[in-house]
Design a protein around this motif. Structure first.
Motif: not given
Length: 181
Positions: A78-100
């Motif tokens: 029931e938990v929405p996926p972390l991401f879906e191809l073609g959609d915008h990344a969440s702020n939290a995921l973008a921060l992981l991808a940018e800062t580690g």
């Protein structure tokens, strides 16, 4: 920021992670599968919805591309996926991808309905090409989906992930690199 699969663009940047299930321990029964990522599932008999533990071995297959500490989560379908191809990344995921830093994802998913466990795996980080690490997650019958994500640290916005998968003994999968920009 649109998510896209980096492997289609440049396979030399990030080849991904490999996961293997090696053994399953359930009610004293131990099975072995020699080449796979999910190492062990142990059961705790002290709850109504019994807690099991899955240990997943992750190997960085990318040459010259270290991986940051991992965001790890066990959850229901029931938990929405972390991401879906073609959609915008969440702020939290973008921060992981940018800062580690996976803490933003931990904060984002903590306390959400359907999330059983959320945390950070940093033992031995960063993980260089060819290195492996083992992550143990508690799961239940209902909360048996696993999401794991890490930054490819030699980039400014790439992450590798497995997104809401169910792993059984003998399963092996390859996570790929995604662009969060």
């Amino acid at each position: 920021a649109l998510l896209s699969n980096l492997l289609g663009v440049d396979a030399t940047i990030v080849k991904g992670v490999r996961s293997r299930v090696l053994e399953d321990e359930d009610d004293g029964l131990l099975e072995s599968a020699l080449q796979f990522d999910y190492l062990k599932k142990g059961r705790s008999d002290d709850s109504e919805d019994e807690t099991m533990h899955k240990t997943i071995e992750i190997t960085n297959l990318a040459f010259g591309q270290p991986l940051s500490p991992f965001f790890v989560m066990s959850h229901s379908d029931e938990v929405p996926p972390l991401f879906e191809l073609g959609d915008h990344a969440s702020n939290a995921l973008a921060l992981l991808a940018e800062t580690g830093d996976p803490q933003h994802l931990v904060n984002s998913y903590s306390g959400r309905p359907g999330v059983f466990y959320v945390g950070i795996h940093s033992d031995g980080a960063p993980y260089e090409g060819g290195e492996s690490t083992s992550i143990t997650l508690p799961v239940t019958e209902e909360h048996n989906h696993i999401t794991i994500a890490s930054m490819a640290t030699n980039t400014n916005d790439c992450f590798v992930a497995v997104n809401g998968v169910q792993l059984d003994v003998g399963d092996s999968l390859h996570g790929v690199g995604y662009d969060a920009d």
